[in-house]
Design an enzyme around this catalytic site. Structure first.
Site, PDB file in Angstrom:
ATOM      1  N   THR A 182     -21.825  -9.180  16.923  1.00  0.00           N
ATOM      2  CA  THR A 182     -20.726  -8.218  16.800  1.00  0.00           C
ATOM      3  C   THR A 182     -19.372  -8.831  17.141  1.00  0.00           C
ATOM      4  OG1 THR A 182     -22.194  -6.351  17.249  1.00  0.00           O
ATOM      5  CG2 THR A 182     -19.839  -5.990  17.612  1.00  0.00           C
ATOM      6  N   GLN A 206     -23.795  -3.119  18.543  1.00  0.00           N
ATOM      7  CA  GLN A 206     -24.531  -3.642  19.693  1.00  0.00           C
ATOM      8  C   GLN A 206     -25.345  -4.885  19.350  1.00  0.00           C
ATOM      9  OE1 GLN A 206     -26.753  -0.381  21.378  1.00  0.00           O
ATOM     10  NE2 GLN A 206     -24.945   0.904  21.532  1.00  0.00           N
ATOM     11  N   CYS A 207     -24.873  -5.659  18.416  1.00  0.00           N
ATOM     12  CA  CYS A 207     -25.561  -6.867  17.956  1.00  0.00           C
ATOM     13  C   CYS A 207     -24.945  -8.085  18.652  1.00  0.00           C
ATOM     14  CB  CYS A 207     -25.395  -6.973  16.437  1.00  0.00           C
ATOM     15  SG  CYS A 207     -26.117  -8.436  15.683  1.00  0.00           S
ATOM     16  N   GLY A 208     -25.738  -9.122  18.820  1.00  0.00           N
ATOM     17  CA  GLY A 208     -25.214 -10.360  19.381  1.00  0.00           C
ATOM     18  C   GLY A 208     -24.148 -10.998  18.510  1.00  0.00           C
TER      19      GLY A 208
END
Length: 169
Positions: A46, A42-44
């Site tokens: 990813t 859920q990381c920018g």
């Protein structure tokens, strides 16, 4: 929890847990060039990182590249799912064929021994700690840390270094 020999000389001296909780002796990767990376769903970063890693893996797996992905929830709680959910997402959404290992801590008292070794071998620009998701370590065929790349360094931009270690023109 990953284990190690008493005085590790390379990543091959470590045993880690796979997504099913089984021990994996990293010496099975002897002779391979490795990218070891802490990942989050859920990381920018990813989409770009998984997309690039999947492309690199497809392109160089037959020449000896392996990518070892270690989910980590230490940065912004961006990997909250269980390992089955993580694997499902990575394999379905990004078509990843490389191994996704069990969740680890990369910093702090509970940091996986492998990550303690990686950080002590190649400190980052701001010290030894891992700063965010998708910190990447490039490992040569002898299991030594060659370089460390920041989370914002795209895996695609590592291609020249990977080709050099693989001996690919």
């Amino acid at each position: 929890m990953a284990t190690q020999t008493s005085n590790p000389q390379s990543v091959y001296d470590f045993t880690v847990k796979d997504a099913k909780g089984k021990d994996v002796d990293l010496s099975i990767y002897k002779g391979k060039v490795l990218i070891i990376v802490n990942v989050a769903s859920q990381c920018g970063l990813t989409n770009s990182n998984y997309t690039d890693m999947t492309e690199l893996y497809k392109k160089y797996k037959d020449q000896g590249l392996e990518i070892l992905a270690f989910p980590c929830n230490q940065f912004g709680g961006q990997e909250p799912g269980n390992i089955e959910d993580i694997q499902q997402m990575v394999c379905t959404r990004f078509k990843a064929e490389y191994p996704i290992f069990d969740k680890v801590d990369v910093n702090g008292d509970n940091a996986a021994p492998l990550y303690r070794f990686l950080k002590s071998s190649k400190g980052g620009f701001f010290g030894d700690g891992i700063k965010w998701n998708f910190s990447k370590f490039l490992i040569d065929k002898e299991g030594h840390v060659v370089d460390r790349y920041s989370p914002t360094t795209s895996p695609a931009s590592m291609e020249k270094d990977i080709k050099k270690l693989l001996g690919v023109a």
